[in-house]
Scaffold this motif. Structure first.
Motif, PDB file in Angstrom:
ATOM      1  N   UNK A  23       0.026  13.874  -5.212  1.00  0.00           N
ATOM      2  CA  UNK A  23      -1.223  13.164  -5.396  1.00  0.00           C
ATOM      3  C   UNK A  23      -1.330  11.817  -5.033  1.00  0.00           C
ATOM      4  N   UNK A  24      -0.222  11.128  -4.743  1.00  0.00           N
ATOM      5  CA  UNK A  24      -0.426   9.730  -4.522  1.00  0.00           C
ATOM      6  C   UNK A  24      -0.668   9.460  -3.031  1.00  0.00           C
ATOM      7  N   UNK A  25       0.049  10.478  -2.086  1.00  0.00           N
ATOM      8  CA  UNK A  25       0.133  10.313  -0.503  1.00  0.00           C
ATOM      9  C   UNK A  25      -0.465  11.375  -0.087  1.00  0.00           C
ATOM     10  N   UNK A  26      -0.098  12.541  -0.203  1.00  0.00           N
ATOM     11  CA  UNK A  26      -0.648  13.874   0.730  1.00  0.00           C
ATOM     12  C   UNK A  26      -2.281  14.083   0.378  1.00  0.00           C
ATOM     13  N   UNK A  27      -2.528  13.935  -1.125  1.00  0.00           N
ATOM     14  CA  UNK A  27      -4.088  14.067  -1.076  1.00  0.00           C
ATOM     15  C   UNK A  27      -5.021  13.021  -0.491  1.00  0.00           C
ATOM     16  N   UNK A  28      -4.929  11.794  -0.741  1.00  0.00           N
ATOM     17  CA  UNK A  28      -5.606  10.786  -0.026  1.00  0.00           C
ATOM     18  C   UNK A  28      -5.572  10.982   1.364  1.00  0.00           C
ATOM     19  N   UNK A 113       1.763   0.201  -3.147  1.00  0.00           N
ATOM     20  CA  UNK A 113       1.526   1.943  -3.068  1.00  0.00           C
ATOM     21  C   UNK A 113       0.443   1.809  -2.140  1.00  0.00           C
ATOM     22  N   UNK A 114      -0.597   1.053  -2.426  1.00  0.00           N
ATOM     23  CA  UNK A 114      -1.798   1.039  -1.667  1.00  0.00           C
ATOM     24  C   UNK A 114      -1.781   0.554  -0.221  1.00  0.00           C
ATOM     25  N   UNK A 115      -0.685  -0.279  -0.084  1.00  0.00           N
ATOM     26  CA  UNK A 115      -0.600  -0.824   1.122  1.00  0.00           C
ATOM     27  C   UNK A 115       0.225   0.247   2.146  1.00  0.00           C
ATOM     28  N   UNK A 116       1.204   1.007   1.568  1.00  0.00           N
ATOM     29  CA  UNK A 116       1.889   2.085   2.120  1.00  0.00           C
ATOM     30  C   UNK A 116       0.748   3.115   2.420  1.00  0.00           C
ATOM     31  N   UNK A 117       0.010   3.516   1.543  1.00  0.00           N
ATOM     32  CA  UNK A 117      -0.960   4.484   1.856  1.00  0.00           C
ATOM     33  C   UNK A 117      -1.913   4.103   3.096  1.00  0.00           C
ATOM     34  N   UNK A 118      -2.492   2.755   2.994  1.00  0.00           N
ATOM     35  CA  UNK A 118      -3.413   2.252   4.008  1.00  0.00           C
ATOM     36  C   UNK A 118      -2.573   2.308   5.088  1.00  0.00           C
ATOM     37  N   UNK A 119      -1.444   1.893   5.528  1.00  0.00           N
ATOM     38  CA  UNK A 119      -0.617   2.112   6.820  1.00  0.00           C
ATOM     39  C   UNK A 119      -0.489   3.458   7.312  1.00  0.00           C
ATOM     40  N   UNK A 120      -0.211   4.559   6.400  1.00  0.00           N
ATOM     41  CA  UNK A 120      -0.021   5.899   6.667  1.00  0.00           C
ATOM     42  C   UNK A 120      -1.398   6.510   7.380  1.00  0.00           C
ATOM     43  N   UNK A 121      -2.526   5.849   6.556  1.00  0.00           N
ATOM     44  CA  UNK A 121      -3.899   6.500   7.095  1.00  0.00           C
ATOM     45  C   UNK A 121      -4.352   5.766   8.419  1.00  0.00           C
ATOM     46  N   UNK A 122      -3.621   4.457   8.517  1.00  0.00           N
ATOM     47  CA  UNK A 122      -3.939   3.837  10.034  1.00  0.00           C
ATOM     48  C   UNK A 122      -3.248   4.717  11.008  1.00  0.00           C
ATOM     49  N   UNK A 123      -1.966   5.205  10.676  1.00  0.00           N
ATOM     50  CA  UNK A 123      -1.226   5.958  11.710  1.00  0.00           C
ATOM     51  C   UNK A 123      -1.889   7.378  11.818  1.00  0.00           C
ATOM     52  N   UNK A 138      -3.844 -10.481  11.437  1.00  0.00           N
ATOM     53  CA  UNK A 138      -4.774 -10.838  10.429  1.00  0.00           C
ATOM     54  C   UNK A 138      -5.049  -9.579   9.586  1.00  0.00           C
ATOM     55  N   UNK A 139      -5.129  -8.334  10.245  1.00  0.00           N
ATOM     56  CA  UNK A 139      -5.186  -7.078   9.817  1.00  0.00           C
ATOM     57  C   UNK A 139      -4.183  -7.004   8.606  1.00  0.00           C
ATOM     58  N   UNK A 140      -3.066  -7.083   8.706  1.00  0.00           N
ATOM     59  CA  UNK A 140      -2.211  -7.006   7.830  1.00  0.00           C
ATOM     60  C   UNK A 140      -2.425  -7.910   6.572  1.00  0.00           C
ATOM     61  N   UNK A 141      -2.916  -9.125   7.050  1.00  0.00           N
ATOM     62  CA  UNK A 141      -3.204 -10.150   5.950  1.00  0.00           C
ATOM     63  C   UNK A 141      -4.483  -9.725   5.212  1.00  0.00           C
ATOM     64  N   UNK A 142      -5.385  -8.886   5.857  1.00  0.00           N
ATOM     65  CA  UNK A 142      -6.586  -8.681   4.902  1.00  0.00           C
ATOM     66  C   UNK A 142      -6.159  -7.364   4.172  1.00  0.00           C
ATOM     67  N   UNK A 143      -5.164  -6.435   4.610  1.00  0.00           N
ATOM     68  CA  UNK A 143      -4.721  -5.287   3.967  1.00  0.00           C
ATOM     69  C   UNK A 143      -3.948  -5.820   2.688  1.00  0.00           C
TER      70      UNK A 143
END
Length: 253
Positions: A23-28, A113-123, A138-143
């Protein structure tokens, strides 16, 4: 500062992510991949570039921001609402832990958790479109700044909500539409002049625009204005959280 208390809350909240990986990673990630397929392929076949940027690449910051906002709010709101629902919040409030430590524990875990998910989606985005980040720091700062800000916003929703329906009310009816209408999948310069002016009152525009600037060096509004708007919203959320704990709003009854 009671670091042990912060660690206890933080670790407990992070463990919930490990227990619900589907639910937390795979679904998004799967949902975002579908956006790439639909918008990047179907619409991208008709709109090749936006402001000189490949359309598939152009929507990456918007998709990351969409997922980041949704998950920051849902993680933080559920994280504080569930202890209220089962009554364990009173044990936390009666412990020798101040409100700042409680907020850091819950909101910090939600933001992580949101940052980890954001980085996974970026990859994941690299699998679909060509992508180059001009300003990675700056991208990481905004994230991080956006994740923390909207985790605090979700924390406020979790305290305010009396039931599970209210928990989803603001994210579904307000936040998600604002993201879609905030230039996530298009440049506001593509809109008629009247709607461009209306869109400037959408706070999410400044988040998406600033985040997109860190990728491509182009944005609909100035990156400095974006940073100021995020800072103002962050201070507003911090003030509301402080007031809620000071007055015991929906926490002591």
């Amino acid at each position: 500062m009671n670091l042990q208390a912060i660690k206890a809350i933080y670790v407990y909240e992070m463990s919930r992510m490990r227990r619900t990986l589907l639910q937390s990673i795979v679904s998004p990630v799967l949902s975002t991949s579908l956006y790439f397929v639909v918008f990047g392929t179907a619409i991208g076949a008709r709109i090749e570039t936006v402001e000189g940027i490949h359309y598939g690449s152009f929507i990456v910051p918007g998709l990351i921001m969409l997922t980041l906002l949704q998950n920051s709010i849902s993680n933080a709101s559920f994280g504080i609402y569930f202890p209220k629902f089962v009554g364990t919040i009173y044990e936390v409030l009666s412990a020798p832990v101040n409100f700042l430590e409680i907020v850091i524990g819950y909101a910090g875990a939600a933001a992580t958790k949101s940052i980890i998910l954001g980085l996974i989606i970026l990859a994941t985005a690299h699998l679909f479109v060509p992508l180059h980040i001009e300003h990675p720091v700056l991208m990481v700062f905004f994230l991080v700044l956006t994740a923390v800000t909207f985790s605090l916003f979700g924390f406020i929703i979790g305290i305010w909500a009396d039931n599970f329906e209210k928990l989803q009310l603001i994210p579904m009816l307000i936040v998600t539409p604002l993201v879609f209408l905030g230039g996530s999948f298009y440049s506001i310069e593509m809109l008629p002049e009247t709607w461009q002016t209306v869109t400037l009152f959408n706070p999410v525009l400044y988040l998406v625009s600033g985040f997109r600037w860190s990728f491509f060096g182009q944005s609909d509004v100035s990156v400095h204005v974006s940073l100021i708007m995020i800072g103002v919203f962050l201070l507003a959320c911090m003030s509301i959280v402080w007031w809620m704990f000071k007055t015991g709003y929906k926490l002591r009854t």
